[in-house]
Design a protein around this motif. Structure first.
Motif, PDB file in Angstrom:
ATOM      1  N   PHE A   1       0.849  -1.187   0.000  1.00 46.36           N
ATOM      2  CA  PHE A   1       0.000   0.000   0.000  1.00 46.36           C
ATOM      3  C   PHE A   1       0.887   1.240   0.000  1.00 46.36           C
ATOM      4  O   PHE A   1       2.067   1.194   0.373  1.00 46.36           O
ATOM      5  N   LEU A   2       0.315   2.343  -0.455  1.00 46.88           N
ATOM      6  CA  LEU A   2       1.054   3.598  -0.554  1.00 46.88           C
ATOM      7  C   LEU A   2       1.210   4.201   0.837  1.00 46.88           C
ATOM      8  O   LEU A   2       0.225   4.559   1.486  1.00 46.88           O
ATOM      9  N   HIS A   3       2.449   4.311   1.277  1.00 50.55           N
ATOM     10  CA  HIS A   3       2.720   4.836   2.614  1.00 50.55           C
ATOM     11  C   HIS A   3       2.905   6.355   2.586  1.00 50.55           C
ATOM     12  O   HIS A   3       2.322   7.073   3.395  1.00 50.55           O
ATOM     13  N   HIS A   4       3.723   6.838   1.653  1.00 46.11           N
ATOM     14  CA  HIS A   4       3.923   8.276   1.468  1.00 46.11           C
ATOM     15  C   HIS A   4       4.111   8.540  -0.025  1.00 46.11           C
ATOM     16  O   HIS A   4       4.756   7.753  -0.723  1.00 46.11           O
ATOM     17  N   ASP A   5       3.580   9.638  -0.482  1.00 43.38           N
ATOM     18  CA  ASP A   5       3.720  10.023  -1.887  1.00 43.38           C
ATOM     19  C   ASP A   5       4.476  11.348  -1.954  1.00 43.38           C
ATOM     20  O   ASP A   5       4.023  12.355  -1.406  1.00 43.38           O
ATOM     21  N   TYR A   6       5.638  11.323  -2.621  1.00 38.08           N
ATOM     22  CA  TYR A   6       6.468  12.515  -2.740  1.00 38.08           C
ATOM     23  C   TYR A   6       6.455  13.013  -4.185  1.00 38.08           C
ATOM     24  O   TYR A   6       5.820  12.420  -5.055  1.00 38.08           O
ATOM     25  N   GLU A   7       7.183  14.073  -4.425  1.00 38.07           N
ATOM     26  CA  GLU A   7       7.156  14.697  -5.749  1.00 38.07           C
ATOM     27  C   GLU A   7       7.730  13.783  -6.824  1.00 38.07           C
ATOM     28  O   GLU A   7       7.153  13.636  -7.901  1.00 38.07           O
ATOM     29  N   HIS A   8       8.860  13.155  -6.533  1.00 44.44           N
ATOM     30  CA  HIS A   8       9.550  12.357  -7.542  1.00 44.44           C
ATOM     31  C   HIS A   8       9.446  10.848  -7.316  1.00 44.44           C
ATOM     32  O   HIS A   8       9.751  10.078  -8.218  1.00 44.44           O
ATOM     33  N   TYR A   9       9.061  10.427  -6.136  1.00 39.03           N
ATOM     34  CA  TYR A   9       9.006   8.997  -5.845  1.00 39.03           C
ATOM     35  C   TYR A   9       7.906   8.715  -4.831  1.00 39.03           C
ATOM     36  O   TYR A   9       7.348   9.631  -4.209  1.00 39.03           O
ATOM     37  N   SER A  10       7.579   7.431  -4.690  1.00 36.33           N
ATOM     38  CA  SER A  10       6.555   6.989  -3.741  1.00 36.33           C
ATOM     39  C   SER A  10       7.155   5.964  -2.794  1.00 36.33           C
ATOM     40  O   SER A  10       7.998   5.155  -3.191  1.00 36.33           O
ATOM     41  N   ASN A  11       6.694   6.004  -1.564  1.00 33.50           N
ATOM     42  CA  ASN A  11       7.138   5.063  -0.543  1.00 33.50           C
ATOM     43  C   ASN A  11       6.005   4.072  -0.274  1.00 33.50           C
ATOM     44  O   ASN A  11       4.906   4.462   0.116  1.00 33.50           O
ATOM     45  N   TYR A  12       6.269   2.780  -0.529  1.00 34.96           N
ATOM     46  CA  TYR A  12       5.274   1.736  -0.324  1.00 34.96           C
ATOM     47  C   TYR A  12       5.671   0.878   0.876  1.00 34.96           C
ATOM     48  O   TYR A  12       6.844   0.796   1.242  1.00 34.96           O
ATOM     49  N   ARG A  13       4.657   0.230   1.452  1.00 34.88           N
ATOM     50  CA  ARG A  13       4.901  -0.667   2.572  1.00 34.88           C
ATOM     51  C   ARG A  13       4.104  -1.948   2.360  1.00 34.88           C
ATOM     52  O   ARG A  13       2.988  -1.925   1.844  1.00 34.88           O
TER      53      ARG A  13
ATOM     54  N   LEU B   1      25.563  14.066 -17.646  1.00 36.66           N
ATOM     55  CA  LEU B   1      25.933  15.481 -17.564  1.00 36.66           C
ATOM     56  C   LEU B   1      24.672  16.302 -17.336  1.00 36.66           C
ATOM     57  O   LEU B   1      23.703  16.185 -18.096  1.00 36.66           O
ATOM     58  N   SER B   2      24.688  17.127 -16.292  1.00 36.40           N
ATOM     59  CA  SER B   2      23.474  17.848 -15.915  1.00 36.40           C
ATOM     60  C   SER B   2      23.820  19.207 -15.324  1.00 36.40           C
ATOM     61  O   SER B   2      24.854  19.355 -14.660  1.00 36.40           O
ATOM     62  N   PRO B   3      22.951  20.195 -15.534  1.00 36.07           N
ATOM     63  CA  PRO B   3      23.167  21.497 -14.879  1.00 36.07           C
ATOM     64  C   PRO B   3      22.735  21.504 -13.419  1.00 36.07           C
ATOM     65  O   PRO B   3      22.967  22.482 -12.717  1.00 36.07           O
ATOM     66  N   HIS B   4      22.090  20.411 -12.966  1.00 35.38           N
ATOM     67  CA  HIS B   4      21.567  20.356 -11.602  1.00 35.38           C
ATOM     68  C   HIS B   4      22.279  19.266 -10.806  1.00 35.38           C
ATOM     69  O   HIS B   4      22.842  18.326 -11.368  1.00 35.38           O
ATOM     70  N   ARG B   5      22.179  19.386  -9.497  1.00 39.64           N
ATOM     71  CA  ARG B   5      22.795  18.416  -8.588  1.00 39.64           C
ATOM     72  C   ARG B   5      21.749  18.001  -7.553  1.00 39.64           C
ATOM     73  O   ARG B   5      21.677  18.547  -6.455  1.00 39.64           O
ATOM     74  N   ASP B   6      20.909  17.029  -7.936  1.00 41.99           N
ATOM     75  CA  ASP B   6      19.843  16.586  -7.044  1.00 41.99           C
ATOM     76  C   ASP B   6      19.534  15.117  -7.315  1.00 41.99           C
ATOM     77  O   ASP B   6      20.157  14.472  -8.166  1.00 41.99           O
ATOM     78  N   SER B   7      18.552  14.596  -6.602  1.00 37.27           N
ATOM     79  CA  SER B   7      18.231  13.167  -6.688  1.00 37.27           C
ATOM     80  C   SER B   7      17.789  12.708  -8.077  1.00 37.27           C
ATOM     81  O   SER B   7      18.186  11.629  -8.521  1.00 37.27           O
ATOM     82  N   PRO B   8      16.937  13.461  -8.800  1.00 36.92           N
ATOM     83  CA  PRO B   8      16.561  12.990 -10.143  1.00 36.92           C
ATOM     84  C   PRO B   8      17.746  12.771 -11.073  1.00 36.92           C
ATOM     85  O   PRO B   8      17.708  11.883 -11.934  1.00 36.92           O
ATOM     86  N   GLN B   9      18.808  13.548 -10.908  1.00 38.29           N
ATOM     87  CA  GLN B   9      19.993  13.343 -11.747  1.00 38.29           C
ATOM     88  C   GLN B   9      20.722  12.061 -11.338  1.00 38.29           C
ATOM     89  O   GLN B   9      21.233  11.323 -12.191  1.00 38.29           O
ATOM     90  N   ALA B  10      20.760  11.796 -10.036  1.00 42.64           N
ATOM     91  CA  ALA B  10      21.362  10.542  -9.574  1.00 42.64           C
ATOM     92  C   ALA B  10      20.566   9.344 -10.066  1.00 42.64           C
ATOM     93  O   ALA B  10      21.134   8.298 -10.406  1.00 42.64           O
ATOM     94  N   VAL B  11      19.247   9.492 -10.128  1.00 42.60           N
ATOM     95  CA  VAL B  11      18.408   8.408 -10.649  1.00 42.60           C
ATOM     96  C   VAL B  11      18.726   8.134 -12.109  1.00 42.60           C
ATOM     97  O   VAL B  11      18.786   6.981 -12.548  1.00 42.60           O
ATOM     98  N   SER B  12      18.948   9.186 -12.889  1.00 41.23           N
ATOM     99  CA  SER B  12      19.217   9.017 -14.322  1.00 41.23           C
ATOM    100  C   SER B  12      20.454   8.163 -14.559  1.00 41.23           C
ATOM    101  O   SER B  12      20.436   7.232 -15.371  1.00 41.23           O
ATOM    102  N   VAL B  13      21.537   8.458 -13.841  1.00 41.72           N
ATOM    103  CA  VAL B  13      22.773   7.704 -14.075  1.00 41.72           C
ATOM    104  C   VAL B  13      22.684   6.303 -13.482  1.00 41.72           C
ATOM    105  O   VAL B  13      23.163   5.329 -14.080  1.00 41.72           O
ATOM    106  N   LEU B  14      22.036   6.143 -12.332  1.00 41.41           N
ATOM    107  CA  LEU B  14      21.915   4.817 -11.727  1.00 41.41           C
ATOM    108  C   LEU B  14      20.930   3.941 -12.498  1.00 41.41           C
ATOM    109  O   LEU B  14      21.115   2.726 -12.593  1.00 41.41           O
ATOM    110  N   HIS B  15      19.898   4.553 -13.043  1.00 35.71           N
ATOM    111  CA  HIS B  15      18.934   3.788 -13.847  1.00 35.71           C
ATOM    112  C   HIS B  15      19.594   3.256 -15.112  1.00 35.71           C
ATOM    113  O   HIS B  15      19.312   2.135 -15.557  1.00 35.71           O
TER     114      HIS B  15
END
Length: 345
Positions: free
Chosen positions: A67-79, A216-230
């Motif tokens: 079930f959906l535990h928390h819903d955030y802007e870029h990701y969801s936390n399920y339990r 390569l990105s102009p930003h330094r945040d989690s969505p950019q880390a997701v791109s390279v790890l994905h």
């Protein structure tokens, strides 16, 4: 005599024991089940798709529903719905995962309609990406050693425009590699493009020194880390991922590599450090410093992708007994195949 109803409780299937429980906001009669105390309005029209099961991911530990535990802007936390399991996991929203910069290359996919022979072009590219030569120095070397006059502008175009060609070679060679190792190291470093700070995200395999992905990105945040790890996720799965204490790696590693240990290095005194990728960053910066920055995002992306290709497949490493990272990862090619994949001039 027990009263019978023409409906039943949707939760426990009780069909004889209810209380009338007022009306809902739309005026439909509500009932309260005397067995499970569930409230419902049987005469209320069901919305289309109301009986469909929500498309939530299954628990990666026990395989049961979540079930959906928390819903955030870029990701969801399920339990997990199973209280005995109670596993919490993350899932990134598809809209938050942008394609890595490696997918934005431009240029040529072949050597057709080139004035100079392929061997000369490969030699010029090797001098640029394996050393610290400028375009003018390479032009001078070609004129002195090979008696071939090539302008520095032409060499600059070679080093930029052939990125898609070498990326095609990389795509064909990646399935031949084994990158399922003990540790992957992730880190980011700064470069300047037209005087503006940009960030390059790298993922490097600890055993082979192979650069699995970059972004390569102009930003330094989690969505950019997701791109390279994905992108790196497509080529294997490590036992652990090592990064610094930067919080942008925390949720991406949990969501994309469930079950993989995330080691966040606190200091240089730790038994496990991030020195391996810091050493790679040092080599990259030594090459980058001679360029005095990049002129545009597109050209920077092409140049970096070519540097990574030469680092992985062509450049021998003393720490790897004179082999390339690709060879350590299991790449075995004949001389004919090496010429086909442009790994030799």
């Amino acid at each position: 005599m027990m009263k019978s109803y023409h409906f039943s409780c949707p939760k426990c299937n009780n069909n004889h024991s209810f209380y009338r429980y007022g009306k809902d906001p739309d005026g439909y009669q509500k009932y309260l089940c005397r067995n499970c105390h569930h409230q419902f309005a049987p005469e209320r029209p069901r919305a289309e798709g109301a009986n469909c099961r929500r498309n939530y991911p299954s628990c990666p530990v026990c395989g049961k529903a979540s079930f959906l535990h928390h819903d955030y802007e870029h990701y969801s936390n399920y339990r997990c719905c199973d209280k005995r399991c109670n596993h919490s996991f993350f899932a990134w929203k598809s809209t938050a995962i942008s394609s890595p910069s490696l997918s934005q290359l431009f240029g040529k996919h072949d050597f057709k309609r080139m004035r100079y022979p392929v061997q000369l072009i490969i030699t010029a590219l090797s001098m640029f990406y394996l050393g610290k030569n400028s375009f003018r120095n390479i032009s001078l070397i070609l004129r002195t050693a090979f008696n071939v006059k090539v302008s520095h502008t032409t060499i600059s175009n070679w080093c930029t425009n052939f990125a898609p060609l070498f990326d095609d070679m990389r795509i064909r060679l990646m399935p031949l590699l084994d990158l399922n190792s003990d540790e992957w190291h992730a880190d980011e470093t700064v470069v300047k493009i037209a005087g503006v700070k940009h960030y390059i995200w790298f993922v490097v395999d600890s055993e082979t020194r192979f650069v699995i992905g970059f972004h390569l990105s102009p930003h330094r945040d989690s969505p950019q880390a997701v791109s390279v790890l994905h992108e790196a996720q497509k080529h294997g799965k490590p036992a652990a991922i090592v990064s610094d204490r930067y919080s942008a790696y925390k949720v991406p590693v949990k969501s994309l590599f469930d079950g993989v240990k995330h080691i966040r290095v606190e200091s240089f005194k730790d038994d496990i450090s991030n020195n391996l990728i810091e050493c790679f960053n040092k080599q990259f910066k030594a090459w980058y410093k001679t360029k005095q920055g990049f002129s545009s995002y597109a050209s920077a992306n092409n140049l970096i992708s070519m540097f990574v290709f030469f680092f992985n497949f062509i450049r021998p490493h003393s720490a790897l007994d004179g082999m390339t990272p690709a060879q350590v990862a299991g790449l075995k090619l004949s001389k004919k195949q090496k010429r086909e994949f442009l790994l030799v001039a």
